[in-house]
Design a protein around this motif. Structure first.
Motif, PDB file in Angstrom:
ATOM      1  N   PHE A  27     -46.675 -25.715  11.335  1.00 39.02           N
ATOM      2  CA  PHE A  27     -46.949 -24.583  12.216  1.00 39.02           C
ATOM      3  C   PHE A  27     -47.680 -23.496  11.434  1.00 39.02           C
ATOM      4  N   ALA A  28     -48.282 -22.622  12.195  1.00 42.32           N
ATOM      5  CA  ALA A  28     -48.988 -21.481  11.609  1.00 42.32           C
ATOM      6  C   ALA A  28     -48.460 -20.212  12.250  1.00 42.32           C
ATOM      7  N   VAL A  29     -48.488 -19.126  11.478  1.00 42.65           N
ATOM      8  CA  VAL A  29     -48.035 -17.829  11.957  1.00 42.65           C
ATOM      9  C   VAL A  29     -49.254 -16.922  12.108  1.00 42.65           C
ATOM     10  N   GLU A  30     -49.430 -16.369  13.270  1.00 35.92           N
ATOM     11  CA  GLU A  30     -50.581 -15.518  13.549  1.00 35.92           C
ATOM     12  C   GLU A  30     -50.576 -14.287  12.630  1.00 35.92           C
ATOM     13  N   GLY A  31     -51.758 -13.996  12.072  1.00 32.55           N
ATOM     14  CA  GLY A  31     -51.895 -12.819  11.228  1.00 32.55           C
ATOM     15  C   GLY A  31     -51.521 -13.042   9.785  1.00 32.55           C
ATOM     16  N   GLN A  32     -51.073 -14.234   9.429  1.00 29.15           N
ATOM     17  CA  GLN A  32     -50.720 -14.526   8.038  1.00 29.15           C
ATOM     18  C   GLN A  32     -51.714 -15.517   7.453  1.00 29.15           C
ATOM     19  N   PRO A  33     -51.938 -15.468   6.138  1.00 28.42           N
ATOM     20  CA  PRO A  33     -52.932 -16.353   5.519  1.00 28.42           C
ATOM     21  C   PRO A  33     -52.668 -17.816   5.844  1.00 28.42           C
ATOM     22  N   ALA A  34     -53.754 -18.543   6.070  1.00 30.83           N
ATOM     23  CA  ALA A  34     -53.618 -19.969   6.373  1.00 30.83           C
ATOM     24  C   ALA A  34     -53.093 -20.698   5.139  1.00 30.83           C
ATOM     25  N   PRO A  35     -52.100 -21.558   5.312  1.00 27.05           N
ATOM     26  CA  PRO A  35     -51.547 -22.281   4.159  1.00 27.05           C
ATOM     27  C   PRO A  35     -52.526 -23.321   3.630  1.00 27.05           C
ATOM     28  N   VAL A  36     -52.344 -23.701   2.368  1.00 23.92           N
ATOM     29  CA  VAL A  36     -53.178 -24.730   1.760  1.00 23.92           C
ATOM     30  C   VAL A  36     -52.914 -26.058   2.454  1.00 23.92           C
ATOM     31  N   VAL A  62     -45.167 -10.122  26.859  1.00 24.52           N
ATOM     32  CA  VAL A  62     -45.313  -9.006  27.792  1.00 24.52           C
ATOM     33  C   VAL A  62     -44.692  -9.412  29.108  1.00 24.52           C
ATOM     34  N   ALA A  63     -44.558  -8.474  29.981  1.00 30.33           N
ATOM     35  CA  ALA A  63     -44.027  -8.747  31.324  1.00 30.33           C
ATOM     36  C   ALA A  63     -42.653  -9.377  31.258  1.00 30.33           C
ATOM     37  N   GLY A  64     -41.903  -8.940  30.316  1.00 31.44           N
ATOM     38  CA  GLY A  64     -40.514  -9.401  30.264  1.00 31.44           C
ATOM     39  C   GLY A  64     -40.283 -10.697  29.545  1.00 31.44           C
ATOM     40  N   ASN A  65     -41.369 -11.369  29.140  1.00 30.26           N
ATOM     41  CA  ASN A  65     -41.177 -12.637  28.443  1.00 30.26           C
ATOM     42  C   ASN A  65     -40.880 -12.386  26.957  1.00 30.26           C
ATOM     43  N   ILE A  66     -39.743 -11.723  26.714  1.00 34.04           N
ATOM     44  CA  ILE A  66     -39.344 -11.430  25.328  1.00 34.04           C
ATOM     45  C   ILE A  66     -38.292 -12.457  24.909  1.00 34.04           C
ATOM     46  N   ALA A 126     -45.385 -20.382  33.245  1.00 33.53           N
ATOM     47  CA  ALA A 126     -45.192 -19.075  32.620  1.00 33.53           C
ATOM     48  C   ALA A 126     -45.795 -19.064  31.218  1.00 33.53           C
ATOM     49  N   GLN A 127     -45.782 -17.881  30.649  1.00 30.88           N
ATOM     50  CA  GLN A 127     -46.294 -17.744  29.274  1.00 30.88           C
ATOM     51  C   GLN A 127     -45.451 -18.602  28.327  1.00 30.88           C
ATOM     52  N   ARG A 128     -46.113 -19.259  27.397  1.00 25.96           N
ATOM     53  CA  ARG A 128     -45.410 -20.115  26.445  1.00 25.96           C
ATOM     54  C   ARG A 128     -44.617 -19.253  25.461  1.00 25.96           C
ATOM     55  N   VAL A 129     -43.332 -19.539  25.364  1.00 23.52           N
ATOM     56  CA  VAL A 129     -42.453 -18.727  24.529  1.00 23.52           C
ATOM     57  C   VAL A 129     -41.659 -19.614  23.576  1.00 23.52           C
ATOM     58  N   VAL A 130     -41.045 -18.988  22.599  1.00 23.64           N
ATOM     59  CA  VAL A 130     -40.287 -19.729  21.593  1.00 23.64           C
ATOM     60  C   VAL A 130     -39.215 -18.812  21.017  1.00 23.64           C
ATOM     61  N   ILE A 131     -38.112 -19.386  20.624  1.00 21.84           N
ATOM     62  CA  ILE A 131     -37.060 -18.689  19.871  1.00 21.84           C
ATOM     63  C   ILE A 131     -37.028 -19.295  18.480  1.00 21.84           C
ATOM     64  N   ILE A 132     -37.017 -18.433  17.485  1.00 20.19           N
ATOM     65  CA  ILE A 132     -36.931 -18.928  16.105  1.00 20.19           C
ATOM     66  C   ILE A 132     -35.564 -18.583  15.542  1.00 20.19           C
ATOM     67  N   ASN A 133     -35.169 -19.299  14.497  1.00 15.42           N
ATOM     68  CA  ASN A 133     -33.873 -18.991  13.901  1.00 15.42           C
ATOM     69  C   ASN A 133     -34.012 -17.910  12.826  1.00 15.42           C
ATOM     70  N   GLU A 134     -32.882 -17.419  12.380  1.00 16.08           N
ATOM     71  CA  GLU A 134     -32.874 -16.286  11.456  1.00 16.08           C
ATOM     72  C   GLU A 134     -33.525 -16.632  10.130  1.00 16.08           C
ATOM     73  N   GLN A 180     -40.541  -6.900   8.833  1.00 14.10           N
ATOM     74  CA  GLN A 180     -41.057  -6.490  10.133  1.00 14.10           C
ATOM     75  C   GLN A 180     -40.256  -7.168  11.241  1.00 14.10           C
ATOM     76  N   ASP A 181     -40.386  -6.648  12.421  1.00 14.03           N
ATOM     77  CA  ASP A 181     -39.692  -7.195  13.581  1.00 14.03           C
ATOM     78  C   ASP A 181     -40.461  -8.417  14.079  1.00 14.03           C
ATOM     79  N   PRO A 182     -39.822  -9.587  14.155  1.00 13.15           N
ATOM     80  CA  PRO A 182     -40.533 -10.788  14.607  1.00 13.15           C
ATOM     81  C   PRO A 182     -40.859 -10.771  16.094  1.00 13.15           C
ATOM     82  N   ILE A 183     -40.157  -9.927  16.848  1.00 12.74           N
ATOM     83  CA  ILE A 183     -40.417  -9.878  18.284  1.00 12.74           C
ATOM     84  C   ILE A 183     -41.864  -9.442  18.524  1.00 12.74           C
ATOM     85  N   GLY A 184     -42.572 -10.239  19.277  1.00 11.76           N
ATOM     86  CA  GLY A 184     -43.969  -9.939  19.571  1.00 11.76           C
ATOM     87  C   GLY A 184     -44.947 -10.739  18.741  1.00 11.76           C
TER      88      GLY A 184
END
Length: 527
Positions: free
Chosen positions: A224-233, A314-318, A271-279, A289-293
């Motif tokens: 997986f990739a995280v938006e806004g973070q450097p692309a892994p090797v 957005v629109a409640g899909n938190i 609906a908007q594609r959503v995901v829950i991640i673990n701690e 930083q806050d992972p929400i969003g």
């Protein structure tokens, strides 16, 4: 060691007999052969008795050890093992008989007959008996320390919080056939209906479905990739486990939600594609930083344009962050996990979970099967098991390693105590005349007890001194079986030698007290 000590003690008592045999013409070789023959016969008889105990013990193991620890069948007695132990029994007789055989074959006939057969405990025989006790205590120390580490590790394992509520939770596996449930929509609808029916069973508090449950070690993983973070090797991308879950999963299994919200039925395919991640994942990728969003993307197929999954929408899909759960067993560490709504990531294979108010989760099995038959009479349900049983299964290897090692250590401790008791008892018997003289000259009971205990504890202390560093080297082998405790745990390495010293003290005290009851007048007339 015990056999050798008994042979040495017996040989000491036969000094006069051997001297008479030698005086009557018995050669040294004949005497050695006689003593060795007796020793080997004793070992063979003991080995046959041990074989009977081995069969009985193996049957007990077959009845108590689960197949997933070590599968055993009726052919549990291996010929190679049998031959090896038989050879050890005979070799024990030979080795333990050699020392006393050569010692008593070298007795001075004239001196022995002039002394009337009186024999002491000093000299080579006393030193050799001491060496055997030292070896026995050292080996017992190794086993006791290993057992102590495993017991402490297992107790720590029992105290581990798995991250969810284990009690009163029933699980079962369902695999939908592709021919009947060919589309994602049909699969999602089936599990929605089954979860609703399961939650309505009398006594059920809640129900949910998931493609995987903790402690089972299954589930799919993906880069997986995280938006806004450097692309892994390339080749070093982070990998996370993905689970599709129905709404109510976290509430049913009891995984705490740290922040955000749970999935709802509105998190569907449209609906908007959503995901829950673990701690764990939140701490690793969103430490300050806050992972929400934030958003993540699964790279299951590099050629496809995978959608971004919103952690805060957005629109409640938190969505939120679930607490860490031990995935493969209580001794494992949390891994990176992501949870997707089953309506957006339908699967043909899922676990059904039912939380019940009853203490016995198995009571939900029959009603759950009935609801499944009402929904689809041809659909089987497998792997019906309580979560409590699943957690216990993950600890079976640790549990039986601990039990068996503790049994072996207990036997070793008992044998060491017997060896110490036997040697000290025989020493006291051989020193009857000496102790009588000491008491006649004014030595009190306390002096005699201290004299005998000092001799015993000196030998035991040497054995412990050798056994502790030996155990420190051996217990490194156990490192992969230990949890929360190192192979050289200081507390264990202090407590276990104290326990062994205490047992040795008790084993020595009985003959020491017996020595205080020696009548000086009888002792002086002894022999």
């Amino acid at each position: 060691s015990n056999v050798a000590n008994l042979q040495l003690a017996r040989a000491t008592g036969r000094t006069s007999e051997i001297a008479i045999r030698a005086a009557m013409g018995a050669s040294r070789g004949r005497i050695v052969a006689q003593v060795l023959t007796e020793s080997v016969m004793v070992s063979i008889l003991g080995g046959l008795l041990g074989l009977g105990l081995a069969f009985a013990g193996a049957k007990v193991l077959m009845a108590t050890i689960p197949p997933n620890v070590h599968p055993m069948n009726e052919d549990f007695m291996d010929f190679g093992v049998l031959a090896f132990t038989g050879a050890v029994a005979i070799l024990t007789g030979i080795v333990s008989g050699l020392a006393p055989a050569f010692q008593i074959s070298r007795v001075s006939v004239n001196e022995t007959l002039k002394e009337g057969g009186r024999a002491g405990t000093g000299g080579a025989r006393g030193r050799l008996r001491g060496v055997f006790v030292v070896a026995e205590v050292s080996l017992a120390m190794v086993l006791l320390l290993a057992a102590g580490l495993l017991i402490k590790s297992f107790n720590l394992l029992l105290e581990v919080n798995p991250g969810f509520r284990v009690e009163s939770l029933l699980t079962a596996r369902i695999w939908l056939p592709n021919a009947k449930y060919a589309t994602p929509e049909l699969r999602a609808q089936f599990f929605r209906d089954l979860v609703e029916r399961a939650g309505g069973i009398p006594g059920a508090q809640s129900a949910a479905a998931s493609t995987n449950i903790p402690m089972t070690g299954g589930g799919s993983g993906t880069n997986f990739a995280v938006e806004g973070q450097p692309a892994p090797v390339a080749g070093h991308e982070p990998i996370g486990r993905v689970r599709s879950i129905t709404p109510g999963y976290f509430q049913t299994i009891g995984i705490p939600l740290v922040r955000g919200r749970y999935f709802t039925e509105q998190d569907d395919a449209g609906a908007q594609r959503v995901v829950i991640i673990n701690e764990r994942m939140a701490q690793q990728f969103f430490a300050n930083q806050d992972p929400i969003g934030k958003r993540v993307k699964w790279n299951r197929d590099p050629a496809s344009s995978a959608p971004w999954l919103t952690i805060v929408g957005v629109a409640g899909n938190i969505v939120g962050v679930a607490g860490n759960v031990k995935p493969y067993g209580l001794a494992s560490q949390p891994v990176l996990e992501m949870f997707a709504p089953a309506n957006q990531e339908p699967s043909a294979f899922m676990f059904i979970l039912v939380r019940t108010a009853a203490a016995d989760a198995a009571s939900m099995a029959a009603p759950l099967r009935a609801e499944l038959r009402n929904l689809d009479r041809d659909q089987p349900m497998n792997g019906v098991q309580s979560m409590q049983q699943i957690v216990e299964d993950t600890m079976i290897v640790s549990k039986y390693m601990t039990i068996l090692t503790a049994i072996f250590a207990g036997i070793a401790l008992m044998m060491a105590a017997m060896g110490i008791y036997g040697v000290i008892s025989y020493t006291v018997a051989q020193r009857t005349r000496e102790l009588g003289i000491r008491m006649a000259l004014g030595a009190g009971s306390a002096n005699v007890v201290r004299l005998v205990l000092t001799q015993a504890l000196w030998v035991v202390g040497i054995g412990i001194g050798i056994g502790v560093p030996g155990a420190a080297a051996v217990t490194r082998v156990l490192q992969s079986y230990l949890y929360g405790v190192g192979p050289r745990d200081p507390a264990t390495f202090v407590l276990i030698p104290a326990v062994l010293a205490g047992v040795a003290l008790v084993a020595s005290y009985v003959p020491a007290r017996r020595a205080t009851r020696v009548d000086p007048m009888i002792a002086l007339r002894y022999e």
